[in-house]
Design a protein around this motif. Structure first.
Motif, PDB file in Angstrom:
ATOM      1  N   ALA A 132      70.662  39.905-128.109  1.00 32.44           N
ATOM      2  CA  ALA A 132      69.984  40.496-126.955  1.00 32.44           C
ATOM      3  C   ALA A 132      69.172  39.484-126.152  1.00 32.44           C
ATOM      4  O   ALA A 132      68.066  39.779-125.700  1.00 32.44           O
ATOM      5  N   ASN A 133      69.722  38.297-125.969  1.00 36.21           N
ATOM      6  CA  ASN A 133      69.064  37.284-125.140  1.00 36.21           C
ATOM      7  C   ASN A 133      69.964  36.936-123.954  1.00 36.21           C
ATOM      8  O   ASN A 133      71.054  37.496-123.791  1.00 36.21           O
ATOM      9  N   ALA A 134      69.509  36.004-123.133  1.00 33.81           N
ATOM     10  CA  ALA A 134      70.265  35.648-121.928  1.00 33.81           C
ATOM     11  C   ALA A 134      71.642  35.097-122.270  1.00 33.81           C
ATOM     12  O   ALA A 134      72.635  35.399-121.592  1.00 33.81           O
ATOM     13  N   ALA A 135      71.715  34.285-123.331  1.00 37.55           N
ATOM     14  CA  ALA A 135      73.000  33.700-123.719  1.00 37.55           C
ATOM     15  C   ALA A 135      73.986  34.779-124.157  1.00 37.55           C
ATOM     16  O   ALA A 135      75.178  34.722-123.812  1.00 37.55           O
ATOM     17  N   ALA A 136      73.503  35.761-124.908  1.00 37.18           N
ATOM     18  CA  ALA A 136      74.373  36.841-125.372  1.00 37.18           C
ATOM     19  C   ALA A 136      74.851  37.697-124.208  1.00 37.18           C
ATOM     20  O   ALA A 136      76.009  38.123-124.160  1.00 37.18           O
ATOM     21  N   ARG A 137      73.980  37.943-123.249  1.00 36.02           N
ATOM     22  CA  ARG A 137      74.335  38.740-122.085  1.00 36.02           C
ATOM     23  C   ARG A 137      75.350  38.014-121.211  1.00 36.02           C
ATOM     24  O   ARG A 137      76.344  38.600-120.756  1.00 36.02           O
ATOM     25  N   ASP A 138      75.121  36.720-120.978  1.00 30.26           N
ATOM     26  CA  ASP A 138      76.055  35.943-120.164  1.00 30.26           C
ATOM     27  C   ASP A 138      77.409  35.824-120.846  1.00 30.26           C
ATOM     28  O   ASP A 138      78.452  35.833-120.183  1.00 30.26           O
ATOM     29  N   HIS A 231      70.595  48.734-120.619  1.00 27.41           N
ATOM     30  CA  HIS A 231      69.886  47.742-121.430  1.00 27.41           C
ATOM     31  C   HIS A 231      70.179  46.323-120.948  1.00 27.41           C
ATOM     32  O   HIS A 231      69.285  45.479-120.890  1.00 27.41           O
ATOM     33  N   ALA A 232      71.427  46.063-120.584  1.00 27.32           N
ATOM     34  CA  ALA A 232      71.779  44.727-120.090  1.00 27.32           C
ATOM     35  C   ALA A 232      71.097  44.434-118.754  1.00 27.32           C
ATOM     36  O   ALA A 232      70.603  43.322-118.522  1.00 27.32           O
ATOM     37  N   MET A 233      71.061  45.434-117.863  1.00 21.05           N
ATOM     38  CA  MET A 233      70.411  45.265-116.558  1.00 21.05           C
ATOM     39  C   MET A 233      68.935  44.903-116.714  1.00 21.05           C
ATOM     40  O   MET A 233      68.373  44.150-115.919  1.00 21.05           O
ATOM     41  N   HIS A 234      68.316  45.449-117.765  1.00 21.94           N
ATOM     42  CA  HIS A 234      66.890  45.211-117.996  1.00 21.94           C
ATOM     43  C   HIS A 234      66.650  44.089-119.013  1.00 21.94           C
ATOM     44  O   HIS A 234      65.580  44.016-119.616  1.00 21.94           O
ATOM     45  N   HIS A 235      67.664  43.232-119.162  1.00 18.39           N
ATOM     46  CA  HIS A 235      67.531  42.067-120.042  1.00 18.39           C
ATOM     47  C   HIS A 235      67.065  42.466-121.443  1.00 18.39           C
ATOM     48  O   HIS A 235      66.283  41.757-122.079  1.00 18.39           O
ATOM     49  N   TYR A 236      67.554  43.632-121.877  1.00 18.15           N
ATOM     50  CA  TYR A 236      67.259  44.136-123.216  1.00 18.15           C
ATOM     51  C   TYR A 236      65.760  44.255-123.472  1.00 18.15           C
ATOM     52  O   TYR A 236      65.304  44.133-124.603  1.00 18.15           O
ATOM     53  N   PHE A 237      65.024  44.491-122.404  1.00 17.99           N
ATOM     54  CA  PHE A 237      63.600  44.797-122.506  1.00 17.99           C
ATOM     55  C   PHE A 237      62.836  43.742-123.305  1.00 17.99           C
ATOM     56  O   PHE A 237      62.061  44.047-124.201  1.00 17.99           O
ATOM     57  N   SER A 238      63.110  42.490-122.939  1.00 12.92           N
ATOM     58  CA  SER A 238      62.415  41.331-123.532  1.00 12.92           C
ATOM     59  C   SER A 238      62.614  41.246-125.040  1.00 12.92           C
ATOM     60  O   SER A 238      61.720  40.823-125.786  1.00 12.92           O
ATOM     61  N   SER A 240      64.340  39.125-126.689  1.00 11.68           N
ATOM     62  CA  SER A 240      64.255  37.740-127.183  1.00 11.68           C
ATOM     63  C   SER A 240      62.815  37.361-127.499  1.00 11.68           C
ATOM     64  O   SER A 240      62.555  36.634-128.477  1.00 11.68           O
ATOM     65  N   GLU A 241      61.864  37.872-126.710  1.00 14.59           N
ATOM     66  CA  GLU A 241      60.455  37.610-126.994  1.00 14.59           C
ATOM     67  C   GLU A 241      60.023  38.310-128.276  1.00 14.59           C
ATOM     68  O   GLU A 241      59.216  37.782-129.051  1.00 14.59           O
ATOM     69  N   LEU A 242      60.571  39.490-128.507  1.00 14.72           N
ATOM     70  CA  LEU A 242      60.241  40.231-129.723  1.00 14.72           C
ATOM     71  C   LEU A 242      60.825  39.532-130.944  1.00 14.72           C
ATOM     72  O   LEU A 242      60.185  39.489-132.009  1.00 14.72           O
ATOM     73  N   PHE A 243      62.025  38.971-130.812  1.00 12.08           N
ATOM     74  CA  PHE A 243      62.604  38.187-131.907  1.00 12.08           C
ATOM     75  C   PHE A 243      61.656  37.040-132.286  1.00 12.08           C
ATOM     76  O   PHE A 243      61.451  36.754-133.468  1.00 12.08           O
ATOM     77  N   GLU A 244      61.101  36.386-131.281  1.00 12.88           N
ATOM     78  CA  GLU A 244      60.169  35.288-131.544  1.00 12.88           C
ATOM     79  C   GLU A 244      58.868  35.798-132.148  1.00 12.88           C
ATOM     80  O   GLU A 244      58.296  35.166-133.051  1.00 12.88           O
ATOM     81  N   GLN A 245      58.411  36.934-131.672  1.00 14.27           N
ATOM     82  CA  GLN A 245      57.146  37.492-132.148  1.00 14.27           C
ATOM     83  C   GLN A 245      57.176  37.805-133.639  1.00 14.27           C
ATOM     84  O   GLN A 245      56.171  37.609-134.339  1.00 14.27           O
ATOM     85  N   ILE A 246      58.302  38.305-134.125  1.00 10.41           N
ATOM     86  CA  ILE A 246      58.377  38.712-135.533  1.00 10.41           C
ATOM     87  C   ILE A 246      58.843  37.580-136.448  1.00 10.41           C
ATOM     88  O   ILE A 246      59.008  37.788-137.650  1.00 10.41           O
TER      89      ILE A 246
END
Length: 311
Positions: A132-138, A231-238, A240-246
């Motif tokens: 669910a990050n930019a690379a996965a979406r692209d 979900h893709a349009m909204h960049h999976y609602f950040s 990737s930041e949550l992955f980093e947070q946890i």
């Protein structure tokens, strides 16, 4: 022996939003949560067969907007809300701790949930983890990812966009998704249906390249297309930041299963992700020639073998 049906419940997780939760197995056995993918796919009878012959108490949740769940609209269907719903369901059934099993976006939700609520997850088995990050979406929807390997299928995905306006030049993933937004919400029902079919056909091609699938026009396909696109349009609602947070917070024993030929969630993206993961109870298993979908016998066998360890 088939997994016995226990009961079905509708659980209110927010105002006017209730989730369908079906329980199978044996009351008193180890609780296990199954998280379907998509997002938007809902649970199916074939999901129950993953747990055959096991002494478990399995909870199957139809996530927001899916299956028999009711209420809400796309505006309330966010990744944080889906994660919060898991915790609401756990509390509703007074489960102290449960194991989690899931694939694709279900693996995404489970991984993030286990980092946010580490004391509530005993162990987990995931396959085809979507990052669910930019690379996965692209990779999924852009020109330079899977499109490079499935050129004919991507052509069938792309013309539905470009026929809106003969003068438009679509250059990046954001434009592709923006055009699909117009198609999926078009006033023309025929245009909406063509977009739904094209969206699902593209993903099914990547998930099961060796299978020929004929797309229907049922409500499930519409749900998948609309929710995945949202979900893709909204960049999976950040996410990737949550992955980093946890990062470093997951304590549950975790087994990741990755198909060598997973074109939806490719191995190189998972490899890049795992380089920065600090998880001392993580094992990763690669399935030679394995695809994304569990319609692939190799993936199904490997997943079931790892789920069996839970029972």
């Amino acid at each position: 022996m088939s997994l016995a049906f226990i009961r079905h419940a509708m659980v209110e997780v927010a105002k006017d939003i209730t989730l369908s939760v079906s329980q199978y197995g044996r009351l008193g056995a180890k609780p296990v949560l199954y998280l379907h993918g998509g997002p938007g796919a809902g649970c199916h009878a074939s999901d129950v067969t993953l747990f055959e012959y096991l002494d478990l108490h399995v909870f199957f949740i139809d996530q927001r907007g899916c299956g028999r769940s009711q209420g809400g609209d796309l505006s309330t269907n966010t990744l944080p809300a889906l994660i919060d719903d898991i915790e609401v369901v756990r509390q509703y059934f007074a489960i102290e701790k449960w194991a989690i099993v899931g694939g694709s976006y279900g693996a995404t939700l489970g991984w993030l949930y286990s980092g946010l609520y580490p004391a509530r997850v005993s162990e987990q088995v995931y396959w085809g983890l979507f990052l669910a990050n930019a690379a996965a979406r692209d990779w999924l929807y852009g020109y330079n990812g899977a499109a490079q390997f499935f050129t004919h299928a991507f052509q069938a995905f792309r013309p539905e966009i470009e026929r809106q306006d003969q003068h438009i030049t679509i250059e990046d993933t954001d434009q592709i998704l923006s055009c699909y937004h117009a198609l999926l919400h078009s006033a023309c029902s025929q245009q909406r249906q063509k977009a739904i079919v094209a969206w699902n056909q593209w993903e099914q091609t990547l998930a099961s390249p060796s299978q020929i699938r004929v797309m229907g026009n049922g409500p499930e396909l519409a749900s998948i297309a609309h929710i995945e696109h949202h979900h893709a349009m909204h960049h999976y609602f950040s996410a990737s930041e949550l992955f980093e947070q946890i990062e470093g917070c997951i304590s549950a024993k975790t087994h990741l299963i990755q198909g060598e030929l997973d074109w939806v969630c490719p191995t190189h993206l998972l490899t890049d992700f795992l380089q920065n993961v600090q998880h001392h109870h993580l094992t990763v298993e690669h399935v030679k020639s394995g695809y994304h979908s569990l319609s692939d016998a190799k993936m199904l066998r490997t997943v079931m073998q790892n789920i069996a360890v839970l029972g």
